[in-house]
Write a protein that holds these residues in place. Structure first.
Motif, PDB file in Angstrom:
ATOM      1  N   MET A  25       0.843  -1.163   0.079  1.00  0.00           N
ATOM      2  CA  MET A  25      -0.104   0.145   0.301  1.00  0.00           C
ATOM      3  C   MET A  25       0.691   1.748  -0.237  1.00  0.00           C
ATOM      4  O   MET A  25       0.644   2.324  -0.949  1.00  0.00           O
ATOM      5  CB  MET A  25      -0.995  -0.308   1.298  1.00  0.00           C
ATOM      6  CG  MET A  25      -1.566   1.238   1.550  1.00  0.00           C
ATOM      7  SD  MET A  25      -1.164   2.394   2.039  1.00  0.00           S
ATOM      8  CE  MET A  25      -0.919   2.679   3.949  1.00  0.00           C
ATOM      9  N   ALA A  38      -5.944   4.327   0.777  1.00  0.00           N
ATOM     10  CA  ALA A  38      -6.217   3.944   2.162  1.00  0.00           C
ATOM     11  C   ALA A  38      -5.731   5.013   2.817  1.00  0.00           C
ATOM     12  O   ALA A  38      -4.631   5.501   3.550  1.00  0.00           O
ATOM     13  CB  ALA A  38      -4.305   3.635   1.721  1.00  0.00           C
ATOM     14  N   CYS A  40      -7.002   5.048   5.920  1.00  0.00           N
ATOM     15  CA  CYS A  40      -6.794   4.571   7.535  1.00  0.00           C
ATOM     16  C   CYS A  40      -4.752   4.744   7.345  1.00  0.00           C
ATOM     17  O   CYS A  40      -4.192   4.907   8.706  1.00  0.00           O
ATOM     18  CB  CYS A  40      -7.181   3.302   8.326  1.00  0.00           C
ATOM     19  SG  CYS A  40      -6.555   2.347   7.961  1.00  0.00           S
ATOM     20  N   GLY A  42      -2.822   2.953   6.571  1.00  0.00           N
ATOM     21  CA  GLY A  42      -2.724   1.092   7.544  1.00  0.00           C
ATOM     22  C   GLY A  42      -2.639   0.323   7.781  1.00  0.00           C
ATOM     23  O   GLY A  42      -1.631  -0.327   8.871  1.00  0.00           O
ATOM     24  N   ARG A  44      -5.534  -0.957   8.919  1.00  0.00           N
ATOM     25  CA  ARG A  44      -6.993  -2.335   8.501  1.00  0.00           C
ATOM     26  C   ARG A  44      -8.278  -1.615   9.363  1.00  0.00           C
ATOM     27  O   ARG A  44      -9.180  -2.190   9.601  1.00  0.00           O
ATOM     28  CB  ARG A  44      -6.363  -3.617   9.683  1.00  0.00           C
ATOM     29  CG  ARG A  44      -5.239  -3.920   8.744  1.00  0.00           C
ATOM     30  CD  ARG A  44      -5.802  -5.856   9.737  1.00  0.00           C
ATOM     31  NE  ARG A  44      -5.166  -5.313  11.082  1.00  0.00           N
ATOM     32  CZ  ARG A  44      -4.791  -5.956  11.855  1.00  0.00           C
ATOM     33  NH1 ARG A  44      -3.813  -6.199  11.526  1.00  0.00           N
ATOM     34  NH2 ARG A  44      -4.953  -5.849  13.500  1.00  0.00           N
ATOM     35  N   GLN A  45      -8.199   0.055   8.788  1.00  0.00           N
ATOM     36  CA  GLN A  45      -9.236   0.345   9.855  1.00  0.00           C
ATOM     37  C   GLN A  45     -10.568   0.319   8.300  1.00  0.00           C
ATOM     38  O   GLN A  45     -11.753   1.190   8.373  1.00  0.00           O
ATOM     39  CB  GLN A  45      -9.713   1.164  10.583  1.00  0.00           C
ATOM     40  CG  GLN A  45      -9.057   1.322  11.875  1.00  0.00           C
ATOM     41  CD  GLN A  45      -9.529  -0.205  12.352  1.00  0.00           C
ATOM     42  OE1 GLN A  45     -10.866  -0.128  12.338  1.00  0.00           O
ATOM     43  NE2 GLN A  45      -9.026  -1.419  13.144  1.00  0.00           N
ATOM     44  N   CYS A  46      -9.916   0.468   7.010  1.00  0.00           N
ATOM     45  CA  CYS A  46     -10.899   1.052   5.895  1.00  0.00           C
ATOM     46  C   CYS A  46     -11.166   0.829   4.614  1.00  0.00           C
ATOM     47  O   CYS A  46     -12.371   0.004   4.623  1.00  0.00           O
ATOM     48  CB  CYS A  46     -10.050   2.623   5.662  1.00  0.00           C
ATOM     49  SG  CYS A  46      -8.534   2.472   4.616  1.00  0.00           S
ATOM     50  N   GLY A  47      -9.999  -0.956   4.730  1.00  0.00           N
ATOM     51  CA  GLY A  47     -10.292  -1.428   3.681  1.00  0.00           C
ATOM     52  C   GLY A  47     -10.217  -0.601   1.838  1.00  0.00           C
ATOM     53  O   GLY A  47     -10.643  -1.552   1.338  1.00  0.00           O
ATOM     54  N   CYS A  49      -7.958   0.121   0.367  1.00  0.00           N
ATOM     55  CA  CYS A  49      -6.725  -0.816   0.130  1.00  0.00           C
ATOM     56  C   CYS A  49      -6.196  -2.144  -0.238  1.00  0.00           C
ATOM     57  O   CYS A  49      -5.561  -2.389  -0.506  1.00  0.00           O
ATOM     58  CB  CYS A  49      -4.932  -0.052   1.145  1.00  0.00           C
ATOM     59  SG  CYS A  49      -5.508  -1.863   2.145  1.00  0.00           S
ATOM     60  N   CYS A  89      -1.992  -3.001   2.793  1.00  0.00           N
ATOM     61  CA  CYS A  89      -1.566  -2.697   4.120  1.00  0.00           C
ATOM     62  C   CYS A  89      -0.844  -3.401   4.681  1.00  0.00           C
ATOM     63  O   CYS A  89      -0.427  -3.004   5.250  1.00  0.00           O
ATOM     64  CB  CYS A  89      -2.219  -1.653   4.938  1.00  0.00           C
ATOM     65  SG  CYS A  89      -3.505  -2.024   5.393  1.00  0.00           S
TER      66      CYS A  89
HETATM   67 FE1  FES Z   1      -6.670   1.430   5.902  1.00  0.00          FE
HETATM   68 FE2  FES Z   1      -5.258  -0.787   4.962  1.00  0.00          FE
HETATM   69  S1  FES Z   1      -5.037   1.264   4.703  1.00  0.00           S
HETATM   70  S2  FES Z   1      -6.773  -1.168   5.509  1.00  0.00           S
END
Ligand code: FES
Length: 111
Positions: A25, A38, A40, A42, A44-47, A49, A89
């Motif tokens: 990412m 990306a 958030c 990196g 793992r809160q947004c998806g 990426c 990410c």
């Molecule tokens: Fe948000 Fe990967 S950057 S989940």
């Protein structure tokens, strides 16, 4: 050094190079690859990426960890989750992944 090729939503390919340890990412964002937001940063809160690992690389990259899989499952009503889906990410570039190919989906989940 390792290369990652991103097949962008319009079908064009971008190959980027960086040192081991960097997330797929971060390499994409730093090189303005289209379709990886990306949001958030990196964690793992947004998806946003989300990528599909190329079939030829799927076994070498491996599947998502438990938390990543849970995030992908939670997003399944907003994005097309496939067996090769990963959050970029969470993929860290290693020497073994030199030449990795990932496909950027047409759309990312809204947040
Ligand atoms: Fe948000 Fe990967 S950057 S989940």
């Amino acid at each position: 050094m390792a290369r990652v090729t991103y097949v962008q939503p319009d079908g064009s390919a971008r190959t980027c190079t960086n040192f081991e340890g960097m997330a797929v990412m971060h390499l994409a964002v730093g090189n303005l690859v289209d379709g990886i937001d990306a949001l958030c940063g990196g964690v793992r809160q947004c998806g946003t990426c989300h990528v599909y690992v190329d079939d030829a690389w799927a076994a070498r990259v491996g599947g998502p960890g438990e938390d990543e899989a849970a995030m992908l499952e939670a997003l399944a009503d907003r994005i097309e989750v496939r067996p090769t889906s990963r959050l970029s990410c969470q993929i860290h570039i290693t020497e073994e992944l030199d030449g990795l190919v990932v496909h950027v989906p047409d759309n990312q989940p809204g947040v």
